[in-house]
Design a protein around this motif. Structure first.
Motif, PDB file in Angstrom:
ATOM      1  N   LEU A   1      51.744  12.758  26.743  1.00 16.91           N
ATOM      2  CA  LEU A   1      50.501  12.447  27.435  1.00 16.91           C
ATOM      3  C   LEU A   1      49.564  13.648  27.488  1.00 16.91           C
ATOM      4  N   LEU A   2      50.135  14.832  27.663  1.00 18.38           N
ATOM      5  CA  LEU A   2      49.304  16.036  27.682  1.00 18.38           C
ATOM      6  C   LEU A   2      48.594  16.234  26.347  1.00 18.38           C
ATOM      7  N   GLU A   3      49.280  15.897  25.260  1.00 16.36           N
ATOM      8  CA  GLU A   3      48.679  16.019  23.932  1.00 16.36           C
ATOM      9  C   GLU A   3      47.628  14.939  23.688  1.00 16.36           C
ATOM     10  N   ASP A   4      47.908  13.722  24.175  1.00 14.75           N
ATOM     11  CA  ASP A   4      46.983  12.613  23.943  1.00 14.75           C
ATOM     12  C   ASP A   4      47.089  11.610  25.103  1.00 14.75           C
ATOM     13  N   PRO A   5      46.236  11.749  26.127  1.00 14.15           N
ATOM     14  CA  PRO A   5      46.310  10.852  27.290  1.00 14.15           C
ATOM     15  C   PRO A   5      46.076   9.385  26.946  1.00 14.15           C
ATOM     16  N   THR A   6      45.421   9.098  25.823  1.00 11.75           N
ATOM     17  CA  THR A   6      45.136   7.700  25.473  1.00 11.75           C
ATOM     18  C   THR A   6      46.398   6.940  25.064  1.00 11.75           C
ATOM     19  N   VAL A   7      47.524   7.653  24.921  1.00 13.93           N
ATOM     20  CA  VAL A   7      48.802   6.979  24.663  1.00 13.93           C
ATOM     21  C   VAL A   7      49.101   5.966  25.770  1.00 13.93           C
ATOM     22  N   ALA A   8      48.567   6.232  26.966  1.00 14.10           N
ATOM     23  CA  ALA A   8      48.832   5.365  28.118  1.00 14.10           C
ATOM     24  C   ALA A   8      47.876   4.181  28.208  1.00 14.10           C
ATOM     25  N   ASP A   9      46.947   4.065  27.261  1.00 15.31           N
ATOM     26  CA  ASP A   9      45.912   3.042  27.377  1.00 15.31           C
ATOM     27  C   ASP A   9      46.385   1.634  27.045  1.00 15.31           C
ATOM     28  N   VAL A  10      47.541   1.510  26.411  1.00 14.92           N
ATOM     29  CA  VAL A  10      48.141   0.197  26.174  1.00 14.92           C
ATOM     30  C   VAL A  10      49.541   0.224  26.767  1.00 14.92           C
ATOM     31  N   LEU A  11      49.831  -0.694  27.686  1.00 14.16           N
ATOM     32  CA  LEU A  11      51.109  -0.670  28.395  1.00 14.16           C
ATOM     33  C   LEU A  11      52.242  -1.156  27.500  1.00 14.16           C
ATOM     34  N   ASP A  12      53.286  -0.332  27.433  1.00 12.94           N
ATOM     35  CA  ASP A  12      54.448  -0.646  26.608  1.00 12.94           C
ATOM     36  C   ASP A  12      55.679  -0.029  27.267  1.00 12.94           C
ATOM     37  N   SER A  13      56.465  -0.846  27.946  1.00 17.27           N
ATOM     38  CA  SER A  13      57.620  -0.337  28.686  1.00 17.27           C
ATOM     39  C   SER A  13      58.725   0.180  27.769  1.00 17.27           C
ATOM     40  N   ASN A  14      58.681  -0.145  26.473  1.00 19.91           N
ATOM     41  CA  ASN A  14      59.703   0.330  25.545  1.00 19.91           C
ATOM     42  C   ASN A  14      59.458   1.761  25.072  1.00 19.91           C
ATOM     43  N   THR A  15      58.200   2.159  24.965  1.00 15.65           N
ATOM     44  CA  THR A  15      57.886   3.487  24.425  1.00 15.65           C
ATOM     45  C   THR A  15      57.355   4.451  25.480  1.00 15.65           C
ATOM     46  N   GLN A  16      57.043   3.954  26.662  1.00 16.69           N
ATOM     47  CA  GLN A  16      56.497   4.800  27.719  1.00 16.69           C
ATOM     48  C   GLN A  16      57.519   4.991  28.829  1.00 16.69           C
ATOM     49  N   CYS A  17      57.318   6.018  29.638  1.00 18.23           N
ATOM     50  CA  CYS A  17      58.238   6.308  30.744  1.00 18.23           C
ATOM     51  C   CYS A  17      57.444   6.590  32.015  1.00 18.23           C
ATOM     52  N   TYR A  18      57.619   5.725  33.004  1.00 20.00           N
ATOM     53  CA  TYR A  18      56.968   5.908  34.300  1.00 20.00           C
ATOM     54  C   TYR A  18      57.989   5.750  35.417  1.00 20.00           C
ATOM     55  N   ASP A  19      59.115   6.398  35.249  1.00 18.48           N
ATOM     56  CA  ASP A  19      60.221   6.336  36.204  1.00 18.48           C
ATOM     57  C   ASP A  19      60.513   7.755  36.716  1.00 18.48           C
ATOM     58  N   PRO A  20      60.159   8.125  37.961  1.00 18.18           N
ATOM     59  CA  PRO A  20      59.735   7.215  39.025  1.00 18.18           C
ATOM     60  C   PRO A  20      58.236   6.909  39.039  1.00 18.18           C
ATOM     61  N   GLU A  21      57.394   7.833  38.547  1.00 11.96           N
ATOM     62  CA  GLU A  21      55.956   7.585  38.547  1.00 11.96           C
ATOM     63  C   GLU A  21      55.267   8.613  37.660  1.00 11.96           C
ATOM     64  N   MET A  22      53.982   8.360  37.385  1.00 12.75           N
ATOM     65  CA  MET A  22      53.168   9.296  36.614  1.00 12.75           C
ATOM     66  C   MET A  22      51.725   9.171  37.084  1.00 12.75           C
ATOM     67  N   CYS A  23      51.026  10.307  37.165  1.00 13.51           N
ATOM     68  CA  CYS A  23      49.633  10.312  37.619  1.00 13.51           C
ATOM     69  C   CYS A  23      48.719  10.942  36.576  1.00 13.51           C
ATOM     70  N   ILE A  24      47.545  10.342  36.409  1.00 12.54           N
ATOM     71  CA  ILE A  24      46.518  10.872  35.522  1.00 12.54           C
ATOM     72  C   ILE A  24      45.205  10.901  36.305  1.00 12.54           C
ATOM     73  N   ASN A  25      44.573  12.062  36.367  1.00 16.53           N
ATOM     74  CA  ASN A  25      43.306  12.219  37.082  1.00 16.53           C
ATOM     75  C   ASN A  25      42.142  12.025  36.120  1.00 16.53           C
ATOM     76  N   ILE A  26      41.193  11.185  36.503  1.00 16.24           N
ATOM     77  CA  ILE A  26      40.094  10.815  35.602  1.00 16.24           C
ATOM     78  C   ILE A  26      38.747  10.921  36.333  1.00 16.24           C
ATOM     79  N   ARG A  27      37.790  11.573  35.679  1.00 12.92           N
ATOM     80  CA  ARG A  27      36.419  11.607  36.186  1.00 12.92           C
ATOM     81  C   ARG A  27      35.599  10.577  35.420  1.00 12.92           C
ATOM     82  N   TYR A  28      34.990   9.664  36.150  1.00 12.69           N
ATOM     83  CA  TYR A  28      34.329   8.494  35.563  1.00 12.69           C
ATOM     84  C   TYR A  28      32.835   8.698  35.339  1.00 12.69           C
ATOM     85  N   GLU A  29      32.300   7.912  34.401  1.00 11.47           N
ATOM     86  CA  GLU A  29      30.864   7.840  34.155  1.00 11.47           C
ATOM     87  C   GLU A  29      30.331   6.563  34.804  1.00 11.47           C
ATOM     88  N   PRO A  30      29.228   6.653  35.541  1.00  7.69           N
ATOM     89  CA  PRO A  30      28.670   5.452  36.179  1.00  7.69           C
ATOM     90  C   PRO A  30      27.650   4.744  35.300  1.00  7.69           C
TER      91      PRO A  30
END
Length: 364
Positions: free
Chosen positions: A234-263
């Motif tokens: 994720l540090l190399e490419d945060p967009t890896v998290a943009d499509v949910l896939d429980s087989n290739t991703q790991c969120y146990d126990p949790e993961m946080c990503i901080n995002i600054r939005y455009e209005p």
């Protein structure tokens, strides 16, 4: 704007549901869980949700067009406790205002602040009408006092419009002290995570706007190694998290990503979990007061939740970090501030329109 309020108290909530008001399809019903926690069910033609009026005004659950889109957890009903981890199954929790995350080294305060389990002595429901039409409300006021430090009133009001599947949250913060109030806020919205869903959001996809905070369990167990290795990806490419896939991703126990939005041109940011059928869970928020949104994942054998966008004044770090980096808002003595965000469900056609709108924001 017109609003007819119906005040209520805990004695109204019993084993048998009590309808407090009804106007067409708009209805508010008081009931009590087996655990003793009071629940207020509000509904219209497309949406049914349960507010916990005396437990932080949490929204415990929500169904849109019959779909339960609340995070999956080990709690089938709210527990009569104020300990955060002993009762964590809600769709929405208010967090703040003295802190919004876990305590850092040398700090001591409740996880996510005093708001998640705040007791509201003033509570109400009602029917209102404005330029958008007729709506049902659920709200209240919580007053926080701490000698020589804090005195504020926090007043959330949830508005469910006739025929709507997206609801509005209007929050008023009143600084009642004779000096400035530095406050932090986060709304923890925990949706059901659906494999194959796409996360679509109005933020630039670069490391300046997206900052991953990898989870570190501090040991070399298989579980710790797996989330550590995924955090590196994720540090190399945060967009890896943009499509949910429980087989290739790991969120146990949790993961946080901080995002600054455009209005957009009206000052609103937007985010969706677009599910495989094209419909979506949606969050929109006004960036003037809430310029950031935390993305949160928790996907284990027993939990399955995604915080698409948790509108916030800052990041998932400690209070000391927020203060050091200016991630807080300041309210003058006696002043009020308004926070605004919307959330709910979009059908496939509405989701496509919103995705086009998000793409246009990112072209600006």
């Amino acid at each position: 704007m017109e609003l007819t309020r119906v005040n209520f108290k805990p004695s109204f909530f019993g084993d048998r549901p009590l309808e407090l008001l009804r106007d067409g399809a708009l209805c508010a019903t008081a009931f009590r869980y087996e655990t003793g926690v009071c629940g207020l069910r509000i509904q219209n033609q497309h949406c049914s949700m349960v507010v916990l009026p005396y437990m932080g005004q949490q929204i415990w659950s929500a169904k849109f067009h019959g779909k339960d889109l609340t995070q999956r957890s080990i709690f089938d009903q709210p527990q009569a406790t104020t300990k955060f981890g002993d009762n964590y199954g809600a769709l929405l929790l208010h967090c703040g205002l003295t802190n919004i995350n876990a305590a850092g080294d040398g700090e001591d305060y409740p996880l996510h602040g005093e708001l998640p389990f705040a007791n509201y002595p003033e509570t109400y429901t009602g029917i209102g009408h404005d330029e958008r039409g007729k709506y049902l409300v659920a709200g209240g006021t919580f007053v926080y006092r701490n000698s020589q430090e804090y005195h504020y009133a926090y007043s959330p009001e949830l508005r469910l419009y006739d025929h709507a599947s997206v609801v509005e949250m209007h929050i008023d913060i009143h600084n009642r002290r004779g000096r400035e109030l530095d406050y932090m806020f986060m709304c923890h919205m925990n949706w059901l995570a659906v494999d194959g869903s796409r996360l679509v959001y109005s933020a630039k996809k670069d490391k300046e706007h997206i900052q991953v905070d990898p989870t570190e369990l501090g040991d070399d167990s298989p579980r710790a190694v797996r989330i550590r290795e995924y955090g590196k990806k994720l540090l190399e490419d945060p967009t890896v998290a943009d499509v949910l896939d429980s087989n290739t991703q790991c969120y146990d126990p949790e993961m946080c990503i901080n995002i600054r939005y455009e209005p957009d041109e009206n000052g609103w940011a937007h985010a969706m979990q677009v599910m495989p059928d094209g419909d979506a869970c949606y969050v929109g928020f006004r960036t003037r007061e809430l310029p950031y949104a935390l993305r949160w994942f928790c996907r284990t054998e027993d939990e399955d939740g995604v915080g698409i966008a948790l509108p916030t004044t800052g990041t998932n770090r400690s209070t000391a970090y927020q203060k050091e980096h200016g991630y807080y808002n300041t309210l003058a003595p006696g002043a009020h501030e308004s926070l605004r965000f919307n959330f709910g469900y979009l059908d496939a056609e509405e989701a496509k329109v919103m995705e086009d709108q998000i793409e246009n924001i990112l072209k600006m």
